[in-house]
Write an enzyme that holds these catalytic residues in place. Sequence first.
Site, PDB file in Angstrom:
ATOM      1  N   LYS A   1      39.190  27.985  35.828  1.00 12.20           N
ATOM      2  CA  LYS A   1      39.250  27.756  34.391  1.00 12.20           C
ATOM      3  C   LYS A   1      39.288  26.258  34.133  1.00 12.20           C
ATOM      4  O   LYS A   1      40.134  25.550  34.667  1.00 12.20           O
ATOM      5  CB  LYS A   1      40.521  28.416  33.851  1.00 12.20           C
ATOM      6  CG  LYS A   1      40.571  28.575  32.375  1.00 12.20           C
ATOM      7  CD  LYS A   1      41.693  29.541  32.050  1.00 12.20           C
ATOM      8  CE  LYS A   1      42.169  29.402  30.628  1.00 12.20           C
ATOM      9  NZ  LYS A   1      43.339  30.249  30.393  1.00 12.20           N
TER      10      LYS A   1
ATOM     11  N   ASP B   1      49.195  36.401  22.704  1.00 16.16           N
ATOM     12  CA  ASP B   1      47.793  36.696  22.413  1.00 16.16           C
ATOM     13  C   ASP B   1      47.380  37.975  23.127  1.00 16.16           C
ATOM     14  O   ASP B   1      46.396  38.007  23.860  1.00 16.16           O
ATOM     15  CB  ASP B   1      46.914  35.514  22.818  1.00 16.16           C
ATOM     16  CG  ASP B   1      45.560  35.528  22.118  1.00 16.16           C
ATOM     17  OD1 ASP B   1      45.377  36.379  21.213  1.00 16.16           O
ATOM     18  OD2 ASP B   1      44.694  34.719  22.470  1.00 16.16           O
TER      19      ASP B   1
ATOM     20  N   GLY C   1      36.794  30.939  26.844  1.00 14.66           N
ATOM     21  CA  GLY C   1      37.980  31.272  26.063  1.00 14.66           C
ATOM     22  C   GLY C   1      38.252  30.187  25.062  1.00 14.66           C
ATOM     23  O   GLY C   1      37.480  29.241  24.924  1.00 14.66           O
ATOM     24  N   GLY C   2      39.329  30.346  24.311  1.00 12.87           N
ATOM     25  CA  GLY C   2      39.693  29.349  23.324  1.00 12.87           C
ATOM     26  C   GLY C   2      40.026  28.020  23.979  1.00 12.87           C
ATOM     27  O   GLY C   2      39.879  26.966  23.392  1.00 12.87           O
TER      28      GLY C   2
ATOM     29  N   GLY D   1      39.017  27.002  27.256  1.00 14.73           N
ATOM     30  CA  GLY D   1      38.147  26.430  28.253  1.00 14.73           C
ATOM     31  C   GLY D   1      37.089  27.406  28.726  1.00 14.73           C
ATOM     32  O   GLY D   1      36.922  28.487  28.190  1.00 14.73           O
TER      33      GLY D   1
ATOM     34  N   GLY E   1      32.940  33.296  31.423  1.00 12.64           N
ATOM     35  CA  GLY E   1      33.656  33.496  30.167  1.00 12.64           C
ATOM     36  C   GLY E   1      33.966  32.182  29.500  1.00 12.64           C
ATOM     37  O   GLY E   1      34.041  31.134  30.144  1.00 12.64           O
TER      38      GLY E   1
ATOM     39  N   VAL F   1      35.413  29.542  31.903  1.00 11.47           N
ATOM     40  CA  VAL F   1      35.793  30.135  33.181  1.00 11.47           C
ATOM     41  C   VAL F   1      34.548  30.276  34.051  1.00 11.47           C
ATOM     42  O   VAL F   1      33.532  30.823  33.627  1.00 11.47           O
ATOM     43  CB  VAL F   1      36.459  31.506  32.982  1.00 11.47           C
ATOM     44  CG1 VAL F   1      36.895  32.082  34.310  1.00 11.47           C
ATOM     45  CG2 VAL F   1      37.640  31.390  32.044  1.00 11.47           C
TER      46      VAL F   1
END
Length: 726
Positions: free
Chosen positions: A455, A552, A436-437, A439, A434, A441
Site C-alpha cells: 500500500k 470505516d 483506496g482513500g 493510497g 486497488g 495498493v
Amino acid sequence: MVIHKLLLKVVVLGALLGSYHNHITEAAASMTKPGCRSACGALSIPYPFGMRDSSSDCHINHPSFIIDCDNSTDPPIPYMHKRSSEIEIFDIPVENHEMQVQFSSGRECYNSSGHNGTSSKYSGLSLLDFPVSNTKNKFIAIGCDTSASFLDLDGKFSFGCMSLCSNISDVSNGSCAGIGCCETSIPRGSFGYRISIRSFYNHRYVLDFNPCSYAFVTKDGFYNFSVGDLNQLQFNQSTLVLDWAIGNQTCEDAKQDSTSYMCTNNTICTNAENGSGYKCNCKKGYRGNPYLVNGCQDIDECADPKLNQCVGKCHNIKGNYTCPCPKGYHDDGKKGGGDGQGCIANPNSSHLMEILVGVAGAIITLLFNIGFLYLGHKKMKLIRLKEQYFKQIGGLLLQQQLGGSDRTTKAMKIFSAEELEKATNNYNESRIVGRGGYGIVYKGSLPNGVVVAIKKSKLVDRNQIEQFINEVIVLSQINHRNVVRFLGCCLETEVPLLVYEFINNGTLFDHIHNPNKSSKLSWETRLRIASETAGVLSYLHSAASIPIIHRDVKSANILLDANYIAKVSDFGASRLVPLDQTQLFTMVQGTWGYLDPEYLHTSQLTEKSDVYSFGVMLVELLTGKKALSFDRSEEERSLAMYFLSSLENDKLFQIVEDVIVDEGINEQVREVTNLAKGCLTIKGDERPTMKEVAIELEGLGAMTNPTGDCRTNVNQEELVHLSRED
Ligand SMILES: *[C@@H]1O[C@H](CO)[C@@H](O)[C@H](O)[C@H]1NC(C)=O
Ligand SMILES: *[C@@H]1O[C@H](CO)[C@@H](O)[C@H](O)[C@H]1NC(C)=O
Ligand SMILES: *[C@@H]1O[C@H](CO)[C@@H](O)[C@H](O)[C@H]1NC(C)=O
Ligand SMILES: *[C@@H]1O[C@H](CO)[C@@H](O)[C@H](O)[C@H]1NC(C)=O
Ligand SMILES: *[C@@H]1O[C@H](CO)[C@@H](O)[C@H](O)[C@H]1NC(C)=O
Ligand SMILES: *[C@@H]1O[C@H](CO)[C@@H](O)[C@H](O)[C@H]1NC(C)=O
Ligand SMILES: *[C@@H]1O[C@H](CO)[C@@H](O)[C@H](O)[C@H]1NC(C)=O
Ligand SMILES: *[C@@H]1O[C@H](CO)[C@@H](O)[C@H](O)[C@H]1NC(C)=O
Ligand SMILES: *[C@@H]1O[C@H](CO)[C@@H](O)[C@H](O)[C@H]1NC(C)=O
Ligand SMILES: *[C@@H]1O[C@H](CO)[C@@H](O)[C@H](O)[C@H]1NC(C)=O
Ligand SMILES: *[C@@H]1O[C@H](CO)[C@@H](O)[C@H](O)[C@H]1NC(C)=O
C-alpha cells in the site's frame, strides 16, 4: 518612438473594447427583417429567430428558431419551441450566440414526519438543438442534508454535488463552497437534463433551519448564496444559458451553398464546437445583426468620443477610424498627419508618468521575486525537516516494535525500497489491485515467492503520512486471523509503504453486488462472514490491548480469501480510543450509507458507530442491495432506511436476496434481521455492543453447521492463539 507605437496600440485596443461594449447596448435597433414582429413582451427577437405566427420569411425554417409568444398574459411571455416542458426565453443576445432561458428549479421539502409533499418533480429540461452552455452555467445545490444530481436525459452519465452541515453557524453568506451550498460545472454537449434531489436523513437533523433542498442549473453569476436561502429560496426559476448556432455544417461546407449560407457582408464566420453548425459575427468596427442583409453597419467611432482616441479631428472610415494624433500627442504642425504620423508628445503628457510607473513596476516585481525566492527556500527547508521528522517517527516506532519481546510483532519486517520496487516491477500500472482513500495498493511478489499487497500513499501529505503511521500503530496492536496480516513496511521512501499478506479473492462488496458471484454466496457463507467480521470488531472494541474503533466498516473493506474466510482491512481511519476520547473530528470520516447518523450531530465516532456500520453491512448481506445507491428510487436510496421501512410494512421477504429466500431458512433470516434492526437503532446507546452481536451470530452459525465448523466455533482466545502459532 517605441513607446509611441506601444501607446498607439493600447489606444486602439481601448477603442476596440469600447466599441464592443457599445455594440451590445445599442444593437437592438434593427434586428428583425422588415415587416416582422420584433418583440414579444420584453424580449426583442433578432433574426434568424422569429415568431411562430409571423410569415415564414421572418425566421429560418427550423423549429428551434421559432418562438411561441403567449398573448394570454400581460405582458406576453415568449417560449422556446418545446419538446416536453415550457421554457421561457429571457434574452437572445445575437452577438455572443447565447439564448438565456428560464427554467424551474428543483426543490424537495420535509417536515418532522418525512416528506411534506412540496416538491417540484418536473420532467426535466429537454432541448432540440441548442446545448446547455458548459462554459457559462453552473449546477448548484442548496441545503444541509442534500445530495443533488444532474442526470443526462439519455442516461449516459450523471454527476452532482453534496452538502451536509449540522450547525447553521458554520454557514456563511456569499460563498457556494460546500457548506450549505455546493456547485459544479456542466459538461459539454448536454441537450437536457433531469435534476434529482436526495436527502440522507430527510432533513431530520437540520429541520429547524433548513426544511428543503434545492438544485438548479444557472448562469454563472446569477445566484449568490445567502444563509437565509437555507430556510427558503426566494425564486423558483433560474436563468440558464444555451448555445446556439446555424445548421450542422462547418463554415467551409456552408459557404459552398450560397443560397443557404447565412453570414452576410462584413461578417466573420466561426465554427461552433465540433463543427456542428456555424456562427456569424460582425467584423470589428461593425455592428448589427450579422444574419440580415446589410445587418453589419459601420460604427461611426468619431461620433462617440468613447470610441476613439483622437484629440480634435477624427476621420471615420469603413470598419475603423483615423485621427491626426492620439490623446497625449498633438499635431507637429506639418501637413499629412494621418494615423498619428507627425505627432509629438504633449509637454505635460503622461509620457513621464508612464516611465515612472514602469520603473516602479519593475522595482515591485523585483522585490516580489526576491520574496518568493526567500519563501521557496524556507519551504524547501520545511519539506526536508518534515521528511526527517517522518523518518524519525517511523524509525522510533519500528525500533519499539522490533525491540519489544512481544511475539506478535516479531514477524514484522523492514523492507528496503529496492526490494519492494522489484516486487512490484517498479510500481507498474498492471500491478495495481486497488485504490483506496489513502493510497494505491499494488500486488507484489517477494523473491521467496510470497505474494504481498503493498500500500503506497498517493501524495506526500502530512495527513496521509499520519494515516499511515496510524495504521502501523493500530495494526501492531491487532492479532487476529480475520484481520489482514501486516507483514512490515518500508520507510526509506518519501512515503511509507505498508506490506500485507495478499488476499486473492476480492472484496465482500464485489461478491455481494456482482451478480455472477452473489449467486454463489450461500446463506451459510454469508452468516459466517458476518460472524467473522463481528468477531473482529468485538475483538477490536474489547479484546485488543487498547480498544480500537475501525471507523470505516463496509463490505468494500472486507476481503475474502479462497475459502471465503473474511479478512478485515483498511485501518487507515481507525483510532485507538484513548488517544482521541476528547477529540472532535471536523473532517467527515467513514463512508456515506454506512455512516452513523448520530455522528452528524455529535461529530464523534464511537464503538457504536462501528455497530451501526456493521448493521448496514448485515442488511447488505441479507438483501444484496448497495448501502447507498442513487440508481434506486428515493425511498430506497439509503439501505438502512429502506430496510427499516420494509420491516415496518412487514415486507421483509420482498427485499431479501433471492438466493437466501430459495434456501428457505426463514427463522435464521428473521433473527439476523432483528439483530440488524438493533444495530441500526438511531440512538447509539440503544444499539447492542459488538460483543453481543458477535455472540448471537456465532450461535446462529453453530445452528447452520451442527457438525462444528472450527471457523466459527472456536472462541476468540483460541483464534488469537491460532494466529500466533502460524
Ligand atoms: C398576439 O397579439 C398580436 C397583437 O396584439 C396579434 O397580432 C396576434 O395574432 C396574437 N397572437 C395570438 C397567438 O393570439
Ligand atoms: C408532514 O407533511 C405531510 C404531507 O403534507 C402531512 O401529512 C403530515 O401531517 C406532516 N407532518 C407534520 C408533523 O406536520
Ligand atoms: C413544506 O415545507 C415547506 C418549507 O417549510 C413549506 O414552504 C411548504 O408549504 C410545506 N408544504 C406543505 C404541503 O406543508
Ligand atoms: C452551533 O455552533 C455554535 C458556535 O460554534 C455553538 O455555540 C452551538 O452550540 C452549536 N449548536 C449546536 C446545535 O451544535
Ligand atoms: C446574509 O445576507 C442576508 C441578506 O442577503 C442578510 O439578511 C443576513 O444577515 C446575512 N447573514 C450573515 C451572517 O451575514
Ligand atoms: C465534441 O467532440 C468531442 C471529441 O471529439 C466529444 O467528446 C464531444 O462530446 C463533442 N461535443 C459535442 C457537443 O458534440
Ligand atoms: C453577486 O455578487 C457579486 C459580487 O459580490 C455581484 O457583482 C453580483 O451582482 C451579485 N449577483 C446577484 C444576483 O446578487
Ligand atoms: C413561482 O413563484 C411565483 C411567485 O413567486 C408563483 O406565482 C409561481 O406559481 C411559482 N411557480 C412554481 C412552478 O412554483
Ligand atoms: C444536418 O441537417 C439537415 C437538415 O436539417 C439534416 O437533414 C441532416 O440529417 C443533418 N445532418 C447531420 C449529420 O446531423
Ligand atoms: C457585399 O460587398 C461586396 C463588396 O465588398 C459587394 O460587391 C456586394 O454587393 C455586397 N453584397 C451585398 C448583399 O450587399
Ligand atoms: C484600425 O486602424 C488601425 C491603424 O490605424 C489598425 O492598427 C487596426 O488594425 C485597424 N482596425 C481594424 C479593425 O481594421
